[in-house]
Design a protein around this motif. Structure first.
Motif: not given
Length: 232
Positions: A103, A106-107, A86, A160, A157
């Motif tokens: 995001f 991480n996603v 983050s 996510s 963070y």
């Protein structure tokens, strides 16, 4: 026949240590990284092959999958390790752009890479995906005052990584024949936390290595750390 393992974000820290350990176990490791210079250096140090990949870029991900298809021909284990922290700013200063950036890597990065590499995984006799999540995304952990995770406020963070764990459970249900699990490295000393973690980077890779090497009977749709199942 050696298992072929592709790891995103593996030029340093947890990704690199995972690659090193799996290479020592006789696996064929392909180093995926955004930086060509750092990626090649990491791969050369392990006697591995480097493939450039930026998980935030559709074209880069597609090119990486095509590269692996042309050279290795299949993937037995995909390790989605690439991630960012983050922004270091007060919660009331966070913006939509900040959230989108976290995001995006991480996603959405996991969705992009998984989709692109599924055809290669389906060429394996025992395909598996390992998503690197975090206990920071565990609601049980962040509400337990005895846990370090409850003392940290990093909403983007943490959200996510909660999403990564949910993605893992849903991919496990939606991809019959592919085992999909998540690993929580734990509080590991890396540049993510200015090397303030309580665990060594080797300890932080224990769960990832376990998921990448365990037998099919271990199952799918789990999140574990080096001590066992992580409550979620």
């Amino acid at each position: 026949m050696s298992k072929i393992i592709f790891i995103t974000g593996s030029n340093k820290s947890i990704g690199f240590e995972t690659a090193r350990r799996l290479a020592e176990l006789g696996r064929t490791v392909v180093i995926g990284a955004r930086s060509p210079e750092r990626g090649r250096a990491a791969a050369d140090s392990l006697g591995a092959r480097f493939v450039q990949i930026d998980v935030t870029d559709e074209a880069s991900v597609a090119a990486a999958a095509a590269d692996v298809a042309a050279h290795e021909g299949r993937v037995d284990v995909l390790i989605n390790n690439a991630g960012i922290a983050s922004p270091r700013k007060p919660v009331d200063e966070l913006t939509g752009a900040d959230a989108a950036a976290v995001f995006e890597t991480n996603v959405l990065g996991i969705v992009r890479v998984t989709s692109a590499f599924l055809p290669l995984l389906r060429r394996s006799a025992d395909p598996r995906i390992v998503n690197v999540s975090s206990g920071m995304g565990s609601q049980a952990h962040v509400h337990d005052p005895a846990r370090l995770e409850s003392q940290i406020v990093a909403p983007l963070y943490q959200a996510s990584k909660a999403a990564v764990t949910m993605l893992t459970t849903q991919y496990a249900k939606g991809l019959p024949g592919v085992r999909v699990n998540a690993a929580d490295p734990g509080h590991t000393s890396t540049d993510f936390n200015d090397h303030r973690g309580a665990q060594t980077v080797t300890e932080g890779t224990d769960a990832i290595v376990q998921l990448a090497t365990e037998g099919a009977e271990a199952g799918t749709g789990r999140i574990i750390d080096r001590h066992g199942v992580v409550p979620w």
